[in-house]
Design a protein around this motif. Sequence first.
Motif, mmCIF file in Angstrom:
data_model
loop_
_atom_site.group_PDB
_atom_site.id
_atom_site.type_symbol
_atom_site.label_atom_id
_atom_site.label_comp_id
_atom_site.label_asym_id
_atom_site.label_seq_id
_atom_site.Cartn_x
_atom_site.Cartn_y
_atom_site.Cartn_z
ATOM 1 N N VAL A 68 0.838 -1.198 0.000
ATOM 2 C CA VAL A 68 0.000 0.000 0.000
ATOM 3 C C VAL A 68 0.871 1.246 0.000
ATOM 4 N N ALA A 69 1.936 1.237 0.819
ATOM 5 C CA ALA A 69 2.843 2.382 0.862
ATOM 6 C C ALA A 69 3.495 2.618 -0.499
ATOM 7 N N ASP A 70 3.889 1.552 -1.174
ATOM 8 C CA ASP A 70 4.506 1.692 -2.485
ATOM 9 C C ASP A 70 3.509 2.267 -3.492
ATOM 10 N N ALA A 71 2.241 1.838 -3.392
ATOM 11 C CA ALA A 71 1.214 2.360 -4.294
ATOM 12 C C ALA A 71 0.940 3.832 -4.019
ATOM 13 N N VAL A 72 0.980 4.236 -2.742
ATOM 14 C CA VAL A 72 0.826 5.650 -2.393
ATOM 15 C C VAL A 72 1.945 6.467 -3.032
ATOM 16 N N TRP A 73 3.161 5.961 -2.921
ATOM 17 C CA TRP A 73 4.321 6.698 -3.405
ATOM 18 C C TRP A 73 4.339 6.831 -4.925
ATOM 19 N N HIS A 74 3.934 5.765 -5.611
ATOM 20 C CA HIS A 74 4.031 5.752 -7.076
ATOM 21 C C HIS A 74 2.702 6.008 -7.783
ATOM 22 N N GLY A 75 1.632 6.272 -7.018
ATOM 23 C CA GLY A 75 0.351 6.582 -7.648
ATOM 24 C C GLY A 75 -0.238 5.427 -8.423
ATOM 25 N N VAL A 95 -2.961 2.201 -8.788
ATOM 26 C CA VAL A 95 -4.296 1.757 -8.368
ATOM 27 C C VAL A 95 -4.199 0.371 -7.733
ATOM 28 N N LEU A 96 -4.973 0.160 -6.667
ATOM 29 C CA LEU A 96 -5.020 -1.133 -5.982
ATOM 30 C C LEU A 96 -6.405 -1.754 -6.123
ATOM 31 N N ASN A 97 -6.430 -3.048 -6.341
ATOM 32 C CA ASN A 97 -7.673 -3.820 -6.271
ATOM 33 C C ASN A 97 -7.587 -4.694 -5.027
ATOM 34 N N VAL A 98 -8.514 -4.491 -4.089
ATOM 35 C CA VAL A 98 -8.402 -5.158 -2.795
ATOM 36 C C VAL A 98 -9.680 -5.914 -2.454
ATOM 37 N N ARG A 99 -9.493 -6.949 -1.656
ATOM 38 C CA ARG A 99 -10.593 -7.619 -0.964
ATOM 39 C C ARG A 99 -10.561 -7.092 0.460
ATOM 40 N N TYR A 100 -11.658 -6.431 0.880
ATOM 41 C CA TYR A 100 -11.649 -5.686 2.136
ATOM 42 C C TYR A 100 -12.747 -6.196 3.068
ATOM 43 N N ARG A 101 -12.401 -6.331 4.339
ATOM 44 C CA ARG A 101 -13.380 -6.775 5.348
ATOM 45 C C ARG A 101 -13.862 -5.576 6.156
ATOM 46 N N ARG A 102 -15.156 -5.320 6.101
ATOM 47 C CA ARG A 102 -15.733 -4.223 6.858
ATOM 48 C C ARG A 102 -16.652 -4.774 7.944
ATOM 49 N N TRP A 103 -17.191 -3.896 8.804
ATOM 50 C CA TRP A 103 -17.935 -4.359 9.977
ATOM 51 C C TRP A 103 -19.390 -4.696 9.667
ATOM 52 N N GLU A 115 -7.638 4.223 -5.025
ATOM 53 C CA GLU A 115 -6.574 5.135 -5.432
ATOM 54 C C GLU A 115 -5.977 5.702 -4.148
ATOM 55 N N PRO A 116 -4.937 5.083 -3.608
ATOM 56 C CA PRO A 116 -4.442 5.469 -2.277
ATOM 57 C C PRO A 116 -3.719 6.815 -2.296
ATOM 58 N N TYR A 117 -4.325 7.806 -1.612
ATOM 59 C CA TYR A 117 -3.747 9.150 -1.556
ATOM 60 C C TYR A 117 -2.684 9.270 -0.466
ATOM 61 N N THR A 125 -3.990 -6.718 -5.116
ATOM 62 C CA THR A 125 -3.204 -6.766 -6.353
ATOM 63 C C THR A 125 -2.969 -5.335 -6.815
ATOM 64 N N VAL A 126 -1.794 -5.106 -7.377
ATOM 65 C CA VAL A 126 -1.436 -3.779 -7.870
ATOM 66 C C VAL A 126 -1.765 -3.708 -9.349
ATOM 67 N N ASP A 127 -2.565 -2.704 -9.722
ATOM 68 C CA ASP A 127 -2.989 -2.531 -11.109
ATOM 69 C C ASP A 127 -1.912 -1.765 -11.887
ATOM 70 N N ASP A 128 -1.891 -1.949 -13.209
ATOM 71 C CA ASP A 128 -0.987 -1.165 -14.054
ATOM 72 C C ASP A 128 -1.454 0.282 -14.179
ATOM 73 N N GLU A 129 -2.715 0.503 -13.851
ATOM 74 C CA GLU A 129 -3.290 1.847 -13.967
ATOM 75 C C GLU A 129 -2.688 2.774 -12.908
ATOM 76 N N THR A 130 -2.453 4.016 -13.282
ATOM 77 C CA THR A 130 -1.954 5.022 -12.346
ATOM 78 C C THR A 130 -3.012 6.107 -12.154
ATOM 79 N N PHE A 131 -2.802 6.953 -11.163
ATOM 80 C CA PHE A 131 -3.745 8.031 -10.874
ATOM 81 C C PHE A 131 -2.968 9.236 -10.363
ATOM 82 N N GLU A 132 -3.635 10.380 -10.333
ATOM 83 C CA GLU A 132 -3.056 11.602 -9.789
ATOM 84 C C GLU A 132 -3.864 12.026 -8.561
ATOM 85 N N VAL A 133 -3.169 12.323 -7.488
ATOM 86 C CA VAL A 133 -3.848 12.846 -6.300
ATOM 87 C C VAL A 133 -4.373 14.235 -6.631
#
Length: 318
Positions: free
Chosen positions: A144-151, A153-161, A172-174, A203-211
């Motif tokens: 996640v930190a690497d994705a933040v630094w390089h902009g 996109v992440l595809n995640v499986r997330y557990r919520r309450w 798109e981790p800002y 998984t880390v996507d090839d797609e990038t984004f801009e904050v």
Amino acid sequence: MKSSRLLSILLLLQTRGRMTAAELAAELEVSPRTVYRDVESLHAAGVPLYGDAGHSGGYRLLAGYRTRLTGLNAGEAEALFLSGAPGPAAELGLGPALAAAQLKLRAALPPELREQADRMRTRFHLDAPGWYAADTEVPYLPQVADAVWHGRVLNVRYRRWKEPTDVDRRLEPYGLVLKAGRWYAVAGPGPRTYRVDQILHLTVDDETFEVPADFDLAEHWRRHQEDFHARLHAGEAEVRLSPRGAERLSGAAARALEATGVAEADGRRRAVLPIESLDQAHAFFLSLGADVEVLAPPQLRSMLASTARTLAAAYGSP
């Protein structure tokens, strides 16, 4: 002090490039006239600093000129070593980089400041998580930190309450925030906040984004906390507290007691306290025992009375 301000001007120009007198004055909280005098002092000291006139003008240093860290005072040197939190840095995969940076910084300090910085590092240790918080595994934090630094996109499986608990999200981790020993990712679209330890797969996507250009992580987190506390304490309870009960309050309840508390003749204080829910308030006020009397809302008072009767029956004569 003027010497500290002159060093600040050098470091600002060194890190940001061209800046106008007005921009420097705003950053240093002085008048533009003071900046003009400081620039003259730097010129007299032989610093290769020059200014450009016109709409896009400003002050800048001659290309290649660098100042050193010898302008640090004792407090600044100590603070730099105290701020290097080794635990979070290691979790981000930056432990070796932090150690190397501190070694280089230490080598650049004069002997007297180096001694004080070493004393600070050996006598103070920062441990942010609470006593009863178990260590939480955060296996995907480096990614996640690497994705933040390089902009990226992440595809995640997330557990919520809430149901459905396990969901798929495109993030798109800002930025990342460490709060009370837990890592949170602030990610678009939204943005919204996600606990990194609740990411089940990534998984880390090839797609990038801009904050977004107007996004400020610290300001966003401040507003997020304000919204959280506003939603958390959605209700109120009117109570009477003994002096001992008042001492046991903390956080929002203690602040509310300070703001609304009224002393009564018997030494108790009447106040309106924020509560999260009836169940939470029921458990909390029970922990205060006879040091609190709940006056309202009626439903909460009834719940406490019912529990008190059950306890009286359980602890009555055999």
